[in-house]
Design an enzyme around this catalytic site. Structure first.
Site, mmCIF file in Angstrom:
data_model
loop_
_atom_site.group_PDB
_atom_site.id
_atom_site.type_symbol
_atom_site.label_atom_id
_atom_site.label_comp_id
_atom_site.label_asym_id
_atom_site.label_seq_id
_atom_site.Cartn_x
_atom_site.Cartn_y
_atom_site.Cartn_z
ATOM 1 N N MET A 206 0.851 -1.192 0.000
ATOM 2 C CA MET A 206 0.000 0.000 0.000
ATOM 3 C C MET A 206 0.883 1.237 0.000
ATOM 4 S SD MET A 206 -3.038 -0.998 2.693
ATOM 5 C CE MET A 206 -3.955 0.486 2.325
ATOM 6 N N HIS A 207 0.573 2.166 -0.915
ATOM 7 C CA HIS A 207 1.376 3.396 -0.940
ATOM 8 C C HIS A 207 0.609 4.625 -1.417
ATOM 9 C CE1 HIS A 207 1.544 2.417 -5.222
ATOM 10 N NE2 HIS A 207 1.937 3.659 -5.421
ATOM 11 N N ARG A 208 -0.599 4.446 -1.945
ATOM 12 C CA ARG A 208 -1.314 5.600 -2.503
ATOM 13 C C ARG A 208 -1.755 6.550 -1.395
ATOM 14 N NH1 ARG A 208 -1.458 5.599 -7.681
ATOM 15 N NH2 ARG A 208 -1.131 3.607 -8.728
#
Length: 362
Positions: A206-208
């Site tokens: 997850m990075h958004r």
């Protein structure tokens, strides 16, 4: 001899560029190239591992831009690339993907009278809240040549007013690199540390910003994933952006294993052997489709619809309550069977280089 600049700034860029360099080195070398690394991804150790893993040559130039706001990164890249172009103009600037480096170098080259080619042109999420969507639209609006991953991307460009003669449907360079290195994937240290076994764990990324910048939002995602993965381990190579938000003391669970980011060969070994992947990445949905691994995407839209329509990806939105039924499908072996999109055959780079050879001798 004609000369092109190959622009890369982030790890996904290097995966795409690796396909092109391999194709150039395997060709009759009718043109020269300069590898320009903007330094947008600035983790030195990880960047070095990507260059080694992907058998990339040392960059001819590294701007070392590093972190900063969207404007700071873009401006820094433009200033550095302009200095390089003032000294020595190439015949073509080739940009890949949709990051700040892509847009910044495309604008700079075009203003200096250099033609621009965009690999992965035409893909759209139709979500202007995504910085990448803005980069795509701006880059495509000024590029001269487009190399597309799907016919729908080609159609997007035609609908935007670009001529068919400038658009080349070539397939996906990410998949070239995946196929080339698949037999070199290697077990990361976490494999033996946790006694992992094939199809007995999930991989999570997850990075958004919309998913990870707010602490409670991130926590709600992780809680749902943990609560519904039964006894399966969850391997979470954590993105630097995500680690700034996550309070490890609040997310303690024996099945969640947070580890540092992994190199290309290590990460894809984990993905290939996993029960499934949970992600908000676009590129990973392409790789899971190519490896026939179930993929749950925590986004409301995607610029890669083929991974949903044809591949193994399911776009479940950003409501954490959608996670449980999606995971259950994987756990009960009720996930859809995917297929490989057209021209995702490992030869996209060869097609691009063959076309460039014709363009550059015109």
């Amino acid at each position: 001899m004609p000369k092109i600049d190959l622009i890369a700034g982030t790890r996904p860029n290097f995966v795409k560029i690796a396909s092109l360099i391999n194709a150039i080195e395997s060709s009759d070398k009718s043109f020269e190239y300069r590898l320009v690394h903007t330094g947008q991804h600035y983790d030195a150790s990880l960047s070095e591992s990507f260059f080694k893993d992907l058998e990339l040559p040392e960059p001819d130039f590294n701007f070392g831009i590093g972190s900063g706001s969207q404007a700071e990164q873009t401006a820094g890249i433009m200033l550095n690339y302009e200095k390089l172009l003032r000294k020595n103009l190439p015949d073509l600037c080739l940009v890949v993907g949709d990051v700040n480096s892509t847009m910044a170098c495309a604008i700079t080259a075009k203003k200096m009278g250099v033609k621009v080619a965009h690999v992965e042109g035409g893909i759209r999420s139709n979500d202007l809240k995504m910085p990448e969507e803005i980069n795509r639209i701006v880059t495509d609006s000024i590029a001269d040549y487009f190399f597309t991953t799907t016919t729908s991307a080609s159609r997007n460009l035609v609908n935007s007013g670009h001529s068919q003669e400038s658009i080349f449907f070539v397939g996906n360079t990410m998949i070239d690199t995946l196929k080339r290195f698949e037999n070199k994937f290697r077990r990361p240290g976490i494999w033996s540390e946790l006694s992992l076994r094939p199809q007995e764990y999930f991989v999570l990324t997850m990075h958004r910003p919309a998913n990870v910048d707010e602490k409670e939002t991130l926590k709600s995602f992780l809680t749902e994933i943990i609560n519904h993965s039964e006894d399966k381990k969850i391997i979470f190579p954590i993105h630097p952006r995500t680690s700034k938000t996550l309070d490890l003391d609040e997310i303690i669970n024996s099945n969640l294993h947070i580890i540092p980011p992994l190199g290309y060969l290590d990460f894809n070994y984990l993905v290939k052997n996993s029960l499934g992947v949970i992600t908000d990445s676009g590129g990973i949905t392409e790789e899971t489709t190519a490896m026939n691994v179930p993929c749950i995407t925590l986004r409301d839209n995607t610029e890669r619809p083929e991974t949903v329509e044809i591949g193994t990806n399911d776009l479940i939105g950003t409501n954490p309550k959608n996670i449980a039924p999606a995971i259950k499908k994987i756990l009960t072996n009720n996930w859809k069977k995917g297929q490989l999109p057209d021209k995702w055959d490992g030869k996209s780079g060869e097609r691009i280089i063959s076309i460039l050879q014709e363009i550059l001798v015109e």
